[in-house]
Write an enzyme that holds these catalytic residues in place. Structure first.
Site, mmCIF file in Angstrom:
data_model
loop_
_atom_site.group_PDB
_atom_site.id
_atom_site.type_symbol
_atom_site.label_atom_id
_atom_site.label_comp_id
_atom_site.label_asym_id
_atom_site.label_seq_id
_atom_site.Cartn_x
_atom_site.Cartn_y
_atom_site.Cartn_z
ATOM 1 C CB SER A 9 -39.295 -32.076 -41.672
ATOM 2 O OG SER A 9 -38.405 -32.963 -41.677
ATOM 3 C CG ASP A 70 -45.093 -39.904 -38.476
ATOM 4 O OD1 ASP A 70 -43.717 -39.777 -38.443
ATOM 5 O OD2 ASP A 70 -45.544 -40.623 -37.920
ATOM 6 C CG ASP A 154 -36.704 -43.994 -50.911
ATOM 7 O OD1 ASP A 154 -37.751 -44.350 -50.238
ATOM 8 O OD2 ASP A 154 -36.499 -43.011 -51.372
ATOM 9 C CG HIS A 179 -45.007 -42.546 -49.357
ATOM 10 N ND1 HIS A 179 -44.019 -42.933 -50.240
ATOM 11 C CD2 HIS A 179 -44.490 -42.280 -48.070
ATOM 12 C CE1 HIS A 179 -42.937 -42.683 -49.395
ATOM 13 N NE2 HIS A 179 -43.065 -42.279 -48.224
ATOM 14 N NE ARG A 180 -42.046 -37.195 -47.106
ATOM 15 C CZ ARG A 180 -41.508 -38.074 -47.114
ATOM 16 N NH1 ARG A 180 -40.822 -38.582 -48.100
ATOM 17 N NH2 ARG A 180 -41.350 -38.816 -46.003
#
Length: 197
Positions: A9, A70, A154, A179-180
């Site tokens: 990334s 992703d 966010d 979630h990450r």
């Protein structure tokens, strides 16, 4: 021990979040994506496909285990938009302030404000082996952005069970529920098992 892992990334905020989760584990050295790799075209139809495309491209270029994710915001009343186009919603050159405003405008006459953030992560370990996981957090879209921490969408996302947005949480708090974080903790657990921490 896994000697090296590349985070595929160029997003500094995302890398910081991932490093924060993975640093206390079986990985000896976390590396940035090579600056000379060129643009990787994410043309998958799902989050997992895009993650695999990125991780595989970096692994093929370096032959070093590579991790990509992703992520996106999916709003139920908008049929899952922005979804896999979260980063490109409204055009590549539109900032997140404008992207958020677009979404808030689209939700103006909608009663259902439920949404979820999702992360699909793929870690390519060698030519024949990769790990794929997913993390998801349900919540809702609030009416006006609140908070200055975090990044992306966010400030408009309030996770279920909380009365603050992601953007009001410090990194440790967000990394305990996001979630990450869910996806990366799954990756970390699998890597720890493979490399016998």
């Amino acid at each position: 021990m896994l000697e090296k892992l590349i985070i595929a990334s160029a997003n500094k905020d995302k890398i910081k979040e991932i490093e924060n989760i993975l640093k206390c584990g079986t990985i000896k050295e976390i590396l940035p994506i090579p600056s000379d790799i060129g643009k990787i075209i994410e043309n998958g139809n799902t989050f997992i496909e895009n993650s695999f495309i990125k991780a595989k491209a970096v692994y093929n270029y370096t032959k070093i285990p590579s991790l990509a994710d992703d992520s996106g915001l999916c709003i139920n009343a908008l049929n899952g938009k922005p979804g896999i186009y979260s980063a490109r919603y409204g055009g590549e050159n539109l900032g997140y302030k404008e992207k958020m405003q677009m979404l808030l405008d689209e939700l103006k006459d909608k009663d259902d404000r439920t949404a979820y953030f999702i992360t699909s992560a793929v870690c390519v370990l060698d030519d024949n082996y990769y790990i794929a996981v997913e993390g998801r957090v349900n919540g809702k879209i609030i009416e006006n952005p609140i908070g200055f921490k975090g990044f992306g969408y966010d400030p408009i996302f309030q996770p279920d069970g909380y009365d603050i947005t992601y953007a009001e949480m410090n990194l440790e708090e967000k990394n305990s529920i996001s979630h990450r974080a869910l996806a990366m903790n799954k990756i970390k657990h699998i890597l720890d098992n493979i490399y016998h921490i």
